[in-house]
Design a protein around this motif. Sequence first.
Motif, PDB file in Angstrom:
ATOM      1  N   ARG A 291       0.775  -1.131   0.118  1.00  0.00           N
ATOM      2  CA  ARG A 291      -0.005  -0.009   0.070  1.00  0.00           C
ATOM      3  C   ARG A 291       0.747   1.240  -0.005  1.00  0.00           C
ATOM      4  O   ARG A 291       0.406   2.099   0.595  1.00  0.00           O
ATOM      5  CB  ARG A 291      -1.051   0.085   1.453  1.00  0.00           C
ATOM      6  N   ASN A 292       2.029   1.373  -0.793  1.00  0.00           N
ATOM      7  CA  ASN A 292       2.852   2.426  -0.947  1.00  0.00           C
ATOM      8  C   ASN A 292       2.027   3.344  -1.985  1.00  0.00           C
ATOM      9  O   ASN A 292       1.090   2.869  -2.748  1.00  0.00           O
ATOM     10  CB  ASN A 292       4.262   2.253  -1.214  1.00  0.00           C
ATOM     11  N   TRP A 293       2.692   4.694  -2.015  1.00  0.00           N
ATOM     12  CA  TRP A 293       2.153   5.470  -2.993  1.00  0.00           C
ATOM     13  C   TRP A 293       3.292   6.218  -3.820  1.00  0.00           C
ATOM     14  O   TRP A 293       3.895   6.698  -3.313  1.00  0.00           O
ATOM     15  CB  TRP A 293       1.283   6.574  -2.437  1.00  0.00           C
ATOM     16  N   VAL A 294       2.856   6.140  -5.246  1.00  0.00           N
ATOM     17  CA  VAL A 294       3.609   7.317  -6.116  1.00  0.00           C
ATOM     18  C   VAL A 294       3.140   8.657  -5.690  1.00  0.00           C
ATOM     19  O   VAL A 294       1.969   8.861  -5.691  1.00  0.00           O
ATOM     20  CB  VAL A 294       3.547   6.999  -7.465  1.00  0.00           C
ATOM     21  N   THR A 295       4.132   9.543  -5.688  1.00  0.00           N
ATOM     22  CA  THR A 295       3.469  10.846  -5.288  1.00  0.00           C
ATOM     23  C   THR A 295       4.622  11.785  -6.062  1.00  0.00           C
ATOM     24  O   THR A 295       5.765  11.352  -6.545  1.00  0.00           O
ATOM     25  CB  THR A 295       3.885  11.328  -3.805  1.00  0.00           C
ATOM     26  N   ALA A 296       4.342  13.124  -6.737  1.00  0.00           N
ATOM     27  CA  ALA A 296       4.593  13.868  -7.578  1.00  0.00           C
ATOM     28  C   ALA A 296       6.527  13.964  -6.809  1.00  0.00           C
ATOM     29  O   ALA A 296       7.418  13.839  -7.792  1.00  0.00           O
ATOM     30  CB  ALA A 296       4.351  15.072  -7.459  1.00  0.00           C
ATOM     31  N   ASP A 297       6.891  14.191  -5.524  1.00  0.00           N
ATOM     32  CA  ASP A 297       8.133  14.282  -5.261  1.00  0.00           C
ATOM     33  C   ASP A 297       8.759  13.366  -4.440  1.00  0.00           C
ATOM     34  O   ASP A 297       9.849  13.346  -3.914  1.00  0.00           O
ATOM     35  CB  ASP A 297       8.241  15.604  -4.412  1.00  0.00           C
ATOM     36  N   GLY A 298       7.894  12.094  -4.187  1.00  0.00           N
ATOM     37  CA  GLY A 298       8.561  11.077  -3.555  1.00  0.00           C
ATOM     38  C   GLY A 298       8.203  10.922  -1.979  1.00  0.00           C
ATOM     39  O   GLY A 298       8.464  10.035  -1.261  1.00  0.00           O
ATOM     40  N   SER A 299       7.295  11.938  -1.579  1.00  0.00           N
ATOM     41  CA  SER A 299       7.048  11.905  -0.282  1.00  0.00           C
ATOM     42  C   SER A 299       6.123  10.802  -0.020  1.00  0.00           C
ATOM     43  O   SER A 299       5.656  10.423  -0.891  1.00  0.00           O
ATOM     44  CB  SER A 299       6.660  13.379   0.193  1.00  0.00           C
TER      45      SER A 299
ATOM     46  N   GLY B  88       2.707   8.794   0.725  1.00  0.00           N
ATOM     47  CA  GLY B  88       1.252   8.735   0.659  1.00  0.00           C
ATOM     48  C   GLY B  88       0.460   8.550   1.949  1.00  0.00           C
ATOM     49  O   GLY B  88       1.265   8.622   3.031  1.00  0.00           O
ATOM     50  N   PRO B  89      -0.972   8.516   1.833  1.00  0.00           N
ATOM     51  CA  PRO B  89      -1.605   8.225   2.904  1.00  0.00           C
ATOM     52  C   PRO B  89      -1.062   6.792   3.604  1.00  0.00           C
ATOM     53  O   PRO B  89      -1.598   6.832   4.945  1.00  0.00           O
ATOM     54  CB  PRO B  89      -3.024   8.212   2.417  1.00  0.00           C
ATOM     55  N   THR B  90      -0.876   5.971   2.966  1.00  0.00           N
ATOM     56  CA  THR B  90      -0.202   4.631   3.755  1.00  0.00           C
ATOM     57  C   THR B  90       1.138   4.248   3.160  1.00  0.00           C
ATOM     58  O   THR B  90       1.458   4.736   1.986  1.00  0.00           O
ATOM     59  CB  THR B  90      -1.150   3.494   3.207  1.00  0.00           C
TER      60      THR B  90
ATOM     61  N   GLU C  42      -3.405  -2.552  -4.837  1.00  0.00           N
ATOM     62  CA  GLU C  42      -4.804  -1.830  -4.613  1.00  0.00           C
ATOM     63  C   GLU C  42      -5.165  -0.775  -5.543  1.00  0.00           C
ATOM     64  O   GLU C  42      -4.580   0.244  -5.779  1.00  0.00           O
ATOM     65  CB  GLU C  42      -4.583  -1.122  -3.077  1.00  0.00           C
ATOM     66  N   SER C  43      -6.047  -1.131  -6.369  1.00  0.00           N
ATOM     67  CA  SER C  43      -6.587  -0.510  -7.374  1.00  0.00           C
ATOM     68  C   SER C  43      -7.134   0.807  -7.226  1.00  0.00           C
ATOM     69  O   SER C  43      -7.120   1.851  -7.801  1.00  0.00           O
ATOM     70  CB  SER C  43      -7.453  -1.028  -8.324  1.00  0.00           C
ATOM     71  N   ALA C  44      -7.814   1.187  -6.045  1.00  0.00           N
ATOM     72  CA  ALA C  44      -8.366   2.191  -5.624  1.00  0.00           C
ATOM     73  C   ALA C  44      -7.185   3.206  -5.293  1.00  0.00           C
ATOM     74  O   ALA C  44      -7.547   4.389  -5.683  1.00  0.00           O
ATOM     75  CB  ALA C  44      -9.266   2.101  -4.247  1.00  0.00           C
ATOM     76  N   ASP C  45      -6.244   3.017  -4.863  1.00  0.00           N
ATOM     77  CA  ASP C  45      -5.037   3.891  -4.501  1.00  0.00           C
ATOM     78  C   ASP C  45      -4.259   4.063  -5.677  1.00  0.00           C
ATOM     79  O   ASP C  45      -3.939   5.401  -6.128  1.00  0.00           O
ATOM     80  CB  ASP C  45      -4.037   3.046  -3.568  1.00  0.00           C
TER      81      ASP C  45
END
Length: 324
Positions: free
Chosen positions: A31-39, A41-43, A148-151
């Motif tokens: 449940r990691n997140w790709v973010t614009a700057d690599g910070s 995400g919510p999980t 997780e597709s929703a993420d």
Amino acid sequence: MGQLIDGTWEKQSLASLSEGGEFERKESSFRNWVTADGSAGPTGSGGFAAESGRYHLYVSYACPWAHRALIFRHLKDLTAHIDVSVVSPDMLDEGWTFATDHPGATGDRLMGKDRLYEVYTASDPEATTRVTVPVLWDRERGEIVSNESADIIRMFNSAFDGLTGNTDDYHPEPLRPRIEEINARVYDTVNNGVYKSGFASTQKAYDKAVGALFDSLDWIERLLEEHRYLAGDRITEADWRLFTTLIRFDTVYHTHFKCNRRRIIDYPAMSGYLRELYQWPGVAETVHFDHIARHYYYSHEHINPSRIVPIGPVLDLTAPHGRG
Ligand SMILES: N[C@@H](CCC(=O)N[C@@H](CS)C(=O)NCC(=O)O)C(=O)O
């Protein structure tokens, strides 16, 4: 359906039916997140910055959850930045595989693995998890970002905007509470409701799931009589999350999962809406009825022991949608 236990594939999964015969979907495990700057995400943890060519998406064309991710990849102009591998539609003893015996199944274009569970163990050799699609893989860190597709659709919605210049927003701030409300009901009773109906192993569990499903379809029909889209006059992720279930409904869920009180074609507003979304630029190309029909009817031997894939129905999704 098998699963990984301590990094080993077990053909018999830990039961996903409760004592009352109700199908229970397990939470996704990466449940990691790709973010614009690599910070972060919510999980999960940080370190997954949006970069062109860094991420790879594993999908099944049959799967409604993976289909969401494919649609967002198109809507958000990510096709040149995130490449894709497509599994075989047959999900048998080894789970999803990279067999290429069906047109459209690409094999593992990233790592050359034979089975999807090997992608999971490449990320975590000790993984205990269901092996599901979609999977978003990070080439740089050599691990799964998320399954997780929703993420994944939320990441695609905004994280890469600086790269693509596409700022279309399917999760707009002012509509978020309404989107959450719709998503919650649609997830439980429609997206997952068709599975709960089809995999129920008692009459009681089936009656409960199928009743809630058709109550929700009646509710959606009323919403769509009043508004062009679920959350109002603007298309949002709530619509795309519903779309991938509706597009499979008359071909598969109506028959295979016994969701047969009505078909989508019998709901005037919803069937026009379904055609509008199908005709959205780039979306029809993400719909592969051959994989959809083959996967469900062939893979679920416990509910279709003959594995015969039925002939129909003939659907005209290119007819005028009449929705504004
Ligand atoms: N919560 C997950 C669910 C994904 C999912 O259940 N995908 C199905 C295919 S439609 C799958 O891969 N199932 C294999 C299994 O459960 O073993 C998501 O939305 O990404």
